[in-house]
Write an enzyme that holds these catalytic residues in place. Structure first.
Site, mmCIF file in Angstrom:
data_model
loop_
_atom_site.group_PDB
_atom_site.id
_atom_site.type_symbol
_atom_site.label_atom_id
_atom_site.label_comp_id
_atom_site.label_asym_id
_atom_site.label_seq_id
_atom_site.Cartn_x
_atom_site.Cartn_y
_atom_site.Cartn_z
ATOM 1 N N LYS A 129 4.698 2.367 12.035
ATOM 2 C CA LYS A 129 3.419 1.847 12.523
ATOM 3 C C LYS A 129 3.667 0.668 13.464
ATOM 4 O O LYS A 129 3.024 0.534 14.490
ATOM 5 C CB LYS A 129 2.507 1.416 11.373
ATOM 6 N N ASP A 130 4.644 -0.155 13.084
ATOM 7 C CA ASP A 130 5.041 -1.262 13.966
ATOM 8 C C ASP A 130 6.142 -0.733 14.881
ATOM 9 O O ASP A 130 7.316 -1.083 14.733
ATOM 10 C CB ASP A 130 5.523 -2.442 13.129
ATOM 11 N N HIS A 181 0.866 -1.184 0.000
ATOM 12 C CA HIS A 181 0.000 0.000 0.000
ATOM 13 C C HIS A 181 0.902 1.232 0.000
ATOM 14 O O HIS A 181 2.140 1.109 -0.008
ATOM 15 C CB HIS A 181 -0.948 -0.027 1.201
ATOM 16 N N GLN A 194 6.303 -15.799 12.285
ATOM 17 C CA GLN A 194 5.868 -14.672 13.124
ATOM 18 C C GLN A 194 4.364 -14.670 13.361
ATOM 19 O O GLN A 194 3.837 -13.759 13.992
ATOM 20 C CB GLN A 194 6.348 -13.339 12.555
ATOM 21 N N HIS A 202 3.967 1.336 2.215
ATOM 22 C CA HIS A 202 5.152 0.619 1.710
ATOM 23 C C HIS A 202 5.855 1.452 0.623
ATOM 24 O O HIS A 202 7.076 1.471 0.545
ATOM 25 C CB HIS A 202 4.740 -0.718 1.080
ATOM 26 N N ARG A 245 -3.778 -5.295 6.390
ATOM 27 C CA ARG A 245 -4.915 -5.966 7.042
ATOM 28 C C ARG A 245 -6.202 -5.141 6.963
ATOM 29 O O ARG A 245 -7.275 -5.665 7.269
ATOM 30 C CB ARG A 245 -4.593 -6.265 8.512
ATOM 31 N N SER A 263 -2.539 -0.287 6.435
ATOM 32 C CA SER A 263 -2.111 -1.636 6.792
ATOM 33 C C SER A 263 -2.679 -2.591 5.746
ATOM 34 O O SER A 263 -3.801 -2.387 5.264
ATOM 35 C CB SER A 263 -2.688 -1.993 8.172
ATOM 36 N N GLY A 314 8.558 0.871 8.653
ATOM 37 C CA GLY A 314 7.557 1.875 9.014
ATOM 38 C C GLY A 314 7.407 1.972 10.526
ATOM 39 O O GLY A 314 7.548 0.984 11.246
HETATM 40 O O1 PAF Z 1 6.550 -5.519 9.076
HETATM 41 C C1 PAF Z 1 6.482 -6.531 8.330
HETATM 42 O O2 PAF Z 1 5.883 -6.511 7.253
HETATM 43 C C2 PAF Z 1 7.150 -7.821 8.786
HETATM 44 O O3 PAF Z 1 7.047 -7.987 10.158
HETATM 45 C C3 PAF Z 1 8.607 -7.940 8.318
HETATM 46 C C4 PAF Z 1 9.491 -6.867 8.926
HETATM 47 C C5 PAF Z 1 8.680 -7.842 6.805
HETATM 48 C C6 PAF Z 1 9.174 -9.296 8.739
HETATM 49 O O4 PAF Z 1 8.445 -10.341 8.205
#
Ligand code: PAF
Length: 284
Positions: free
Chosen positions: A149-150, A34, A61, A37, A187, A185, A147
C-alpha cells in the site's frame, strides 16, 4: 511472547538468537494492527524461527501539523493479535529509547523520495529510512515484510537496503482490502460513515483506470483527467496527487505499459488516504 521496550535488551536477544543459528523476520509497524498487518505477520511467520513485530509511532516521519499525536494506539489489542499470529517478540520502544538526547543521525535516500508522498510530505522518507535502519541495526533480521500500500515507501526501503549493503531481504505483500475495496489502513478509523463511503473513490478510481486501459486508452493524461473528474465530485475529497509512474523509477509516464502503476493520495475530510495498483495487470 515477550514485549521488549529496551533497545539494549532487544539487541542482546537478537544477538543470542543469531548465535544459536536462528533466522529472524521483522514486521515493522506503527501498531493499531489490522488485517493487512496480520497478512504481513503470516508471511513473516513462514520465513523464520524468530518473528519480531515492531510497534513504534515514529515521530521523525510526521511533519508539522500531521497526525502524530492523534495516530491510533492500542498495544493491548495489538498484543492479542500478535499472540494469535505466533509473534515471538514485540519490540515497542519509547521515543526516548529510539531518539535519546543529542540524537543527530538521519538516513536520506535521494531521487525517488522527491516525488509523490515525498513531495507532499517533506522529510517523511528521511524519518522512515532512519527508523527502519535503526530497527534493522537493533534486530538484524534476515527478512523484513512490508505492505505494497505504501508503494513508494517499499521502493525507497529497497533502494536504501541495496545502497547501504544491508543484509536483509525485503518482501512486499499485496494491499489488503475491505470487502468493498477500501485499502486497509490504521487511519481509516478517522473516517465517519459518510466519509467512509466517499473513501471508496480511491479504489474505484483504480478500477476505472484499469477499465479504461483494458478498453484501449493508453494516454496517461487522459486517464488521470477522467479520474480527477470523478474524485472532484465527492464533497469531502481533495486530491493531493494522482500519477501514473514507472514501477521502479517512480517517474511519470506518458503512455501506459506493463510497468505502469497508478498512485493516488486523496484527502477525505482531514484524512489523507493512499492507494495504488498496476494498470495492465490487476495486481496491487
Ligand atoms: O509503514 C509504516 O507503518 C511505517 O512507515 C514504518 C515502516 C513502520 C516505519 O515507521
Amino acid at each position: 511472547m515477550n514485549i521488549i521496550t529496551s533497545v539494549s535488551e532487544m539487541q542482546q536477544k537478537m544477538i543470542s538468537a543469531r548465535s544459536a543459528g536462528q533466522t529472524i523476520s521483522l514486521v515493522p509497524t506503527m501498531g493499531f494492527l489490522h488485517q493487512g498487518h496480520l497478512s504481513l505477520l503470516e508471511e513473516g511467520r513462514k520465513r523464520c524461527d524468530v518473528l519480531v513485530l515492531s510497534i513504534f509511532v515514529n515521530p521523525t516521519q510526521f511533519g508539522q501539523g500531521e497526525d502524530f499525536d492523534d495516530y491510533p494506539r492500542d498495544l493491548k489489542q495489538d498484543s492479542q493479535f500478535a499472540e494469535e499470529m505466533g509473534v515471538d517478540i514485540i519490540f515497542a520502544p519509547e521515543n526516548s529509547q529510539m531518539y535519546p538526547q543529542k540524537y543527530a543521525t538521519y538516513v536520506d535516500v535521494e531521487g525517488i523520495t522527491d516525488c509523490l508522498c515525498g513531495a507532499s510530505r517533506p522529510g517523511h522518507f528521511r524519518g522512515v529510512c532512519t527508523v527502519v535502519s535503526k530497527l534493522f541495526n537493533i534486530i538484524q533480521p534476515h527478512s523484513a515484510v512490508f505492505g505494497n500500500k505504501d508503494f513508494q515507501q517499499l521502493a525507497v526501503i529497497k533502494r536504501m537496503t541495496c545502497d547501504l549493503n544491508m543484509p536483509v531481504e525485503i518482501i512486499g505483500l499485496p494491499i489488503y482490502r475491505e470487502a468493498d475495496g477500501l485499502a486497509m489502513s490504521s487511519r481509516n478509523v478517522y473516517l465517519n460513515n459518510d466519509q467512509r463511503q466517499q473513501a471508496l473513490v480511491l479504489s474505484q478510481s483504480l478500477a476505472r483506470a484499469r477499465k479504461l486501459v483494458a478498453s484501449g486508452e493508453s494516454d496517461c493524461a487522459v486517464i488521470i483527467s477522467n479520474l480527477k473528474k470523478d474524485i472532484n465530485q465527492k464533497a469531502e475529497a481533495r486530491i493531493d496527487y494522482i500519477q501514473i509512474c514507472h514501477q521502479l523509477t517512480l517517474e511519470d509516464q506518458t503512455d501506459v505499459d506493463a510497468d505502469s502503476v497508478l498512485l493516488l493520495a486523496v484527502y477525505i475530510g482531514k484524512t489523507r488516504l493512499i492507494d495504488n495498483g498496476f494498470l495492465v495487470t490487476n495486481h496491487d
